[in-house]
Enzyme design. Structure first.
Site, PDB file in Angstrom:
ATOM      1  N   SER A 120       0.866  -1.184   0.000  1.00 46.28           N
ATOM      2  CA  SER A 120       0.000   0.000   0.000  1.00 46.28           C
ATOM      3  C   SER A 120       0.896   1.224   0.000  1.00 46.28           C
ATOM      4  O   SER A 120       2.077   1.133   0.363  1.00 46.28           O
ATOM      5  CB  SER A 120      -0.832  -0.010   1.290  1.00 46.28           C
ATOM      6  OG  SER A 120      -1.514   1.224   1.455  1.00 46.28           O
TER       7      SER A 120
ATOM      8  N   TYR B 180      -2.436  -1.338  10.474  1.00 45.48           N
ATOM      9  CA  TYR B 180      -2.321  -1.476   9.014  1.00 45.48           C
ATOM     10  C   TYR B 180      -0.980  -0.925   8.523  1.00 45.48           C
ATOM     11  O   TYR B 180      -0.254  -1.577   7.773  1.00 45.48           O
ATOM     12  CB  TYR B 180      -3.486  -0.741   8.352  1.00 45.48           C
ATOM     13  CG  TYR B 180      -3.604  -0.946   6.866  1.00 45.48           C
ATOM     14  CD1 TYR B 180      -4.220  -2.084   6.343  1.00 45.48           C
ATOM     15  CD2 TYR B 180      -3.119   0.002   5.960  1.00 45.48           C
ATOM     16  CE1 TYR B 180      -4.348  -2.265   4.971  1.00 45.48           C
ATOM     17  CE2 TYR B 180      -3.237  -0.169   4.587  1.00 45.48           C
ATOM     18  CZ  TYR B 180      -3.863  -1.310   4.100  1.00 45.48           C
ATOM     19  OH  TYR B 180      -3.988  -1.490   2.745  1.00 45.48           O
TER      20      TYR B 180
END
Ligand code: NAD
Length: 255
Positions: free
Chosen positions: A137, A150
């Protein structure tokens, strides 16, 4: 025929990547928690004329991770490419972050990436060919508030990607990460709601003011683009690209 295992490929980005590999003639091992996994795998097989299997492995369980690799060896006799794509998200300020969500995110995003790679690694070394592609990401390279687990898990995979590149180098194995900006998938739909709560904003405000704020190009990234990049990284031609984290995020991490 080349083949690929794609985790979390019965939804969102993983399914988009699977479609691009199917177009290119790859055999595909589908995986994910969606109930219609068998149907998705069968439908892609029919649409593109390729062999597919579906393995409903829960990546939180080491035994099931091993089965995912083993069932692929049984069906295809090898693994050319592994795409570690499955991922989960939870958004909360640090003080309220639940223990179970922290462990879930680490388990799926980080631990499963390592253990599934480990399950195919020896085989790739013996064959002197392998491609490991981790879908991290922009949050593998940058941080945002309320996403402690995350961001930590994705940064960890950025590091793991570099180690795998070094250990795979003399065996024809490359490992790279793709770092998407925002892609409109079920994962993001859920986040829009959670972020709205955390920031006390409407969902539309969250999209414009929180999510796409950091991207210079104010658009969601398409799954087709991510699939085409993964396909290139999987190719023989990409043999000198390894250990990298490639941002596909409309100019977020240049800032
Ligand atoms: P999604 O929710 O649409 O798909 C996630 C997939 O992972 C699903 O198939 C789900 O069943 C599977 N999965 C989750 N937990 C699992 C488990 N325990 N065992 C097996 N499978 C499991 O999400 P997505 O947006 O397509 O995300 C795919 C990847 O891309 C994730 O790693 C995510 O972090 C990353 N990513 C997404 C975005 C985005 O904006 N959507 C941006 C950057 C990175």
């Amino acid at each position: 025929m080349k083949n690929v295992i794609i985790t979390g490929s019965t939804s969102g980005i993983g399914l988009g990547i699977a479609r691009e590999f199917a177009k290119a003639g790859y055999g595909i091992t589908f995986n994910g928690l969606e109930k219609n996994g068998e149907e998705i795998a069968a439908q892609i097989a029919q649409e593109f004329g390729v062999k597919t299997i579906f393995v409903a492995a829960n990546l939180l369980k080491l035994e099931e991770i091993k089965q995912l690799a083993e069932k692929t060896f049984e069906a295809f006799g090898k693994v050319d490419v592994l795409v570690n794509n499955a991922g989960v998200q939870f958004v909360s300020p640090v003080e309220d972050f639940p223990e179970d969500k922290w462990r879930l995110i680490m388990g799926v995003n980080l631990d499963a990436t390592f253990f599934l790679t480990q399950a195919v690694w020896k085989h790739m070394k013996e064959r002197k060919f392998g491609r490991v592609i981790n879908i991290t990401s922009a949050h593998g390279l940058r941080a945002s508030e309320f996403k402690s687990a995350y961001v930590a898990s994705k940064h960890a995979v950025t590091g793991l990607t570099k180690v795998l590149a070094l250990e795979g180098a003399e065996f024809g194995i490359t490992c790279n990460a793709i770092c998407p900006g925002y892609v409109k998938t079920p994962l993001v739909e859920g986040q829009i709601k959670d972020q709205a709560k955390a920031h006390n904003m409407s969902e539309e405000e969250v999209i414009q003011k929180v999510m796409l704020k950091k991207q210079a190009i104010k658009e969601f990234v398409s799954v087709e683009l991510l699939g085409k990049l993964a396909l290139f990284l999987a190719s023989e031609e990409a043999n000198m690209i390894t250990g990298t984290s490639i941002p596909v995020e409309g100019g977020w991490v240049v800032q």
